[in-house]
Design a protein around this motif. Structure first.
Motif, PDB file in Angstrom:
ATOM      1  N   GLU A 193       0.832  -1.205   0.000  1.00 12.58           N
ATOM      2  CA  GLU A 193       0.000   0.000   0.000  1.00 12.58           C
ATOM      3  C   GLU A 193       0.864   1.250   0.000  1.00 12.58           C
ATOM      4  N   LEU A 194       1.925   1.229   0.795  1.00 13.24           N
ATOM      5  CA  LEU A 194       2.861   2.361   0.843  1.00 13.24           C
ATOM      6  C   LEU A 194       3.521   2.570  -0.506  1.00 13.24           C
ATOM      7  N   LEU A 195       4.041   1.498  -1.086  1.00 13.27           N
ATOM      8  CA  LEU A 195       4.769   1.611  -2.352  1.00 13.27           C
ATOM      9  C   LEU A 195       3.852   2.082  -3.474  1.00 13.27           C
ATOM     10  N   TRP A 196       2.612   1.592  -3.502  1.00 13.34           N
ATOM     11  CA  TRP A 196       1.696   1.931  -4.588  1.00 13.34           C
ATOM     12  C   TRP A 196       1.200   3.366  -4.493  1.00 13.34           C
ATOM     13  N   ALA A 197       1.449   4.023  -3.354  1.00 10.00           N
ATOM     14  CA  ALA A 197       1.122   5.449  -3.260  1.00 10.00           C
ATOM     15  C   ALA A 197       1.978   6.271  -4.213  1.00 10.00           C
ATOM     16  N   ASN A 198       3.113   5.713  -4.636  1.00 10.56           N
ATOM     17  CA  ASN A 198       3.978   6.358  -5.635  1.00 10.56           C
ATOM     18  C   ASN A 198       3.880   5.554  -6.936  1.00 10.56           C
ATOM     19  N   PRO A 199       3.104   6.010  -7.918  1.00  9.08           N
ATOM     20  CA  PRO A 199       2.924   5.218  -9.144  1.00  9.08           C
ATOM     21  C   PRO A 199       4.135   5.226 -10.074  1.00  9.08           C
ATOM     22  N   ARG A 200       5.095   6.102  -9.814  1.00 10.55           N
ATOM     23  CA  ARG A 200       6.234   6.261 -10.714  1.00 10.55           C
ATOM     24  C   ARG A 200       7.238   5.124 -10.535  1.00 10.55           C
ATOM     25  N   VAL A 201       7.684   4.543 -11.648  1.00  9.68           N
ATOM     26  CA  VAL A 201       8.709   3.505 -11.650  1.00  9.68           C
ATOM     27  C   VAL A 201       9.843   3.950 -12.569  1.00  9.68           C
ATOM     28  N   VAL A 202      11.058   3.783 -12.101  1.00 11.09           N
ATOM     29  CA  VAL A 202      12.241   4.128 -12.897  1.00 11.09           C
ATOM     30  C   VAL A 202      12.810   2.848 -13.499  1.00 11.09           C
ATOM     31  N   PHE A 203      13.143   2.902 -14.783  1.00  9.24           N
ATOM     32  CA  PHE A 203      13.819   1.815 -15.476  1.00  9.24           C
ATOM     33  C   PHE A 203      15.298   2.169 -15.608  1.00  9.24           C
ATOM     34  N   PHE A 204      16.150   1.155 -15.545  1.00  7.85           N
ATOM     35  CA  PHE A 204      17.592   1.380 -15.507  1.00  7.85           C
ATOM     36  C   PHE A 204      18.299   0.756 -16.708  1.00  7.85           C
ATOM     37  N   ARG A 205      19.515   1.219 -16.924  1.00  4.19           N
ATOM     38  CA  ARG A 205      20.444   0.527 -17.818  1.00  4.19           C
ATOM     39  C   ARG A 205      21.656   0.113 -16.986  1.00  4.19           C
ATOM     40  N   GLU A 206      22.232  -1.016 -17.325  1.00  2.00           N
ATOM     41  CA  GLU A 206      23.371  -1.521 -16.571  1.00  2.00           C
ATOM     42  C   GLU A 206      24.678  -1.083 -17.232  1.00  2.00           C
ATOM     43  N   GLU A 207      25.614  -0.617 -16.410  1.00  2.00           N
ATOM     44  CA  GLU A 207      26.924  -0.204 -16.899  1.00  2.00           C
ATOM     45  C   GLU A 207      28.006  -0.917 -16.095  1.00  2.00           C
ATOM     46  N   PRO A 208      29.105  -1.311 -16.743  1.00  2.00           N
ATOM     47  CA  PRO A 208      30.215  -1.902 -15.982  1.00  2.00           C
ATOM     48  C   PRO A 208      30.819  -0.871 -15.042  1.00  2.00           C
ATOM     49  N   LEU A 209      31.370  -1.324 -13.943  1.00  2.00           N
ATOM     50  CA  LEU A 209      31.944  -0.426 -12.951  1.00  2.00           C
ATOM     51  C   LEU A 209      33.421  -0.775 -12.782  1.00  2.00           C
ATOM     52  N   SER A 210      34.256  -0.191 -13.638  1.00  2.00           N
ATOM     53  CA  SER A 210      35.693  -0.420 -13.551  1.00  2.00           C
ATOM     54  C   SER A 210      36.267   0.329 -12.356  1.00  2.00           C
ATOM     55  N   ALA A 211      37.543   0.056 -12.054  1.00  2.00           N
ATOM     56  CA  ALA A 211      38.190   0.752 -10.940  1.00  2.00           C
ATOM     57  C   ALA A 211      38.188   2.257 -11.171  1.00  2.00           C
ATOM     58  N   LEU A 212      38.362   2.686 -12.426  1.00  2.00           N
ATOM     59  CA  LEU A 212      38.344   4.115 -12.739  1.00  2.00           C
ATOM     60  C   LEU A 212      36.936   4.678 -12.603  1.00  2.00           C
ATOM     61  N   ASP A 213      35.948   3.973 -13.161  1.00  2.00           N
ATOM     62  CA  ASP A 213      34.564   4.447 -13.078  1.00  2.00           C
ATOM     63  C   ASP A 213      34.102   4.559 -11.624  1.00  2.00           C
ATOM     64  N   ALA A 214      34.614   3.670 -10.766  1.00  2.00           N
ATOM     65  CA  ALA A 214      34.187   3.656  -9.369  1.00  2.00           C
ATOM     66  C   ALA A 214      34.637   4.892  -8.607  1.00  2.00           C
ATOM     67  N   GLN A 215      35.590   5.659  -9.171  1.00  2.00           N
ATOM     68  CA  GLN A 215      36.061   6.871  -8.502  1.00  2.00           C
ATOM     69  C   GLN A 215      35.138   8.064  -8.762  1.00  2.00           C
ATOM     70  N   PHE A 216      34.189   7.892  -9.667  1.00  2.00           N
ATOM     71  CA  PHE A 216      33.256   8.965  -9.999  1.00  2.00           C
ATOM     72  C   PHE A 216      31.830   8.465  -9.832  1.00  2.00           C
ATOM     73  N   GLY A 217      30.906   9.398  -9.833  1.00  2.00           N
ATOM     74  CA  GLY A 217      29.508   9.055  -9.723  1.00  2.00           C
ATOM     75  C   GLY A 217      28.922   8.667 -11.064  1.00  2.00           C
ATOM     76  N   PRO A 218      27.625   8.461 -11.119  1.00  2.00           N
ATOM     77  CA  PRO A 218      26.949   8.136 -12.378  1.00  2.00           C
ATOM     78  C   PRO A 218      26.950   9.344 -13.311  1.00  2.00           C
ATOM     79  N   ARG A 219      26.585   9.100 -14.542  1.00  2.00           N
ATOM     80  CA  ARG A 219      26.448  10.208 -15.492  1.00  2.00           C
ATOM     81  C   ARG A 219      25.177  10.984 -15.182  1.00  2.00           C
ATOM     82  N   GLY A 220      25.314  12.283 -15.084  1.00  2.00           N
ATOM     83  CA  GLY A 220      24.157  13.129 -14.860  1.00  2.00           C
ATOM     84  C   GLY A 220      23.487  13.481 -16.171  1.00  2.00           C
ATOM     85  N   ALA A 221      22.523  14.369 -16.099  1.00  4.55           N
ATOM     86  CA  ALA A 221      21.748  14.733 -17.288  1.00  4.55           C
ATOM     87  C   ALA A 221      22.595  15.423 -18.349  1.00  4.55           C
ATOM     88  N   GLN A 222      23.727  16.027 -17.952  1.00  7.23           N
ATOM     89  CA  GLN A 222      24.625  16.624 -18.939  1.00  7.23           C
ATOM     90  C   GLN A 222      25.337  15.556 -19.760  1.00  7.23           C
TER      91      GLN A 222
END
Length: 323
Positions: free
Chosen positions: A209-238
């Motif tokens: 009931e709590l979860l369904w109060a928010n109808p919005r669902v986000v879909f994701f894409r999977e990206e590899p997380l190399s040692a270099l990538d792990a030093q930064f955050g995800p890609r933003g809208a830019q």
């Protein structure tokens, strides 16, 4: 504005912001394209040289609300959650995280299924590709609210993969706060995640009931997380990787991506006077004097992001017409 009117100007460690600026220069937009060559040349410069260049090449402008009022805005925080996951459904990991379905393109601007339909209709579930499974539905909701996260995925052959799930799309329904839903019903006294989780633990039969109060669902894409990538955050809208404590999400209708901003905010959680880069946006980030501060990942980042809700002042640092 004059540089001396910016609280704390001259005391910031600009080298910490330079990495974020270099990231913005990977996807430069006007009027920053011409300056990016100079930003790169200053990568190894000392602090004095960087400050002198910024003051020579840029002009600070106070960011005000659309009606010209100089009242403070609002600073909040967001971070990148980290969770254990399974590649296959198990007795403990039963909460799916989805990639965008094929029906998304056909839907155009029309909303797809609600969260409740996705959770309960087998015909809908059959159309949704599963990336991984989590153990806790509130973890999945938090991942969707933050827009990305890091997973330690148990693979079928026993290996553990480290991946990033990045925002790909939504089902088109508006976001509704489950914390506000509980507050309005007098179920909790404050809208923190700790309070929400405590309520869910005490009311397991009402979690759906709590979860369904928010109808919005986000879909994701999977990206590899190399040692270099792990030093930064995800890609933003830019389209560039976010830098902890130096990237902010803004209202793109008010502030263009890639804009360096002088951010000033004081409150019970943090006192901030620093250079940040506008590199992301979010559905809740509306208005000129509004920013979401990317705090990084891990427990410390969560604590800071969860506690940030304090007054904000912003100055946009804009290129001068002449060097």
């Amino acid at each position: 504005m004059r540089w001396r009117d910016l609280p704390g100007w001259g005391r910031d460690a600009l080298h910490e912001a330079w990495n974020a600026w270099l990231r913005s220069c990977e996807r430069p937009v006007a009027p920053w394209t011409a300056l990016c060559a100079e930003v790169r040349q200053l990568t190894l410069a000392d602090e004095a040289a960087r400050h002198a260049w910024v003051m020579r090449r840029l002009q600070p402008y106070r960011v005000l609300a659309a009606d010209g009022d100089n009242r403070p805005g609002l600073l909040t925080g967001y971070y990148e959650p980290e969770f254990d996951a399974s590649r296959v459904r198990t007795s403990t990991h039963r909460v799916p995280l989805y990639a965008p379905p094929g029906a998304l393109a056909a839907a155009g601007n029309r909303p797809l299924w609600t969260r409740q339909q996705i959770d309960t209709d087998p015909a809908v579930q059959a159309q949704l590709p599963v990336l991984a499974w989590l153990a806790d539905p509130l973890d999945a909701l938090l991942l969707q609210i933050q827009g990305s996260g890091r997973l330690r995925v148990q693979e079928p052959d026993g290996r553990v993969s480290y991946v990033r799930l990045a925002f790909a799309a939504t089902n088109g329904h508006p976001y509704q706060s489950v914390g506000r839903w509980l507050l309005q019903r007098g179920e909790i006294r404050d809208g923190t995640w700790e309070a929400i989780r405590a309520w869910a633990a005490a009311n397991p039969q009402r979690v759906d009931e709590l979860l369904w109060a928010n109808p919005r669902v986000v879909f994701f894409r999977e990206e590899p997380l190399s040692a270099l990538d792990a030093q930064f955050g995800p890609r933003g809208a830019q389209g560039v990787a976010l830098t902890p404590l130096r990237s902010v999400a803004v209202d793109r209708d008010a502030i263009p991506y890639g804009t360096p901003l002088w951010l000033v905010s004081s409150g019970p959680v943090a006192r901030l006077q620093r250079l940040v880069l506008a590199q992301d946006t979010g559905s809740a980030i509306v208005g000129a004097v509004r920013a979401d501060f990317f705090t990084g990942w891990g427990d410390g980042a969560y604590t800071l992001a969860a506690g940030l809700k304090q007054p904000l002042q912003l100055w946009a640092l804009w290129p001068r017409s002449q060097p």
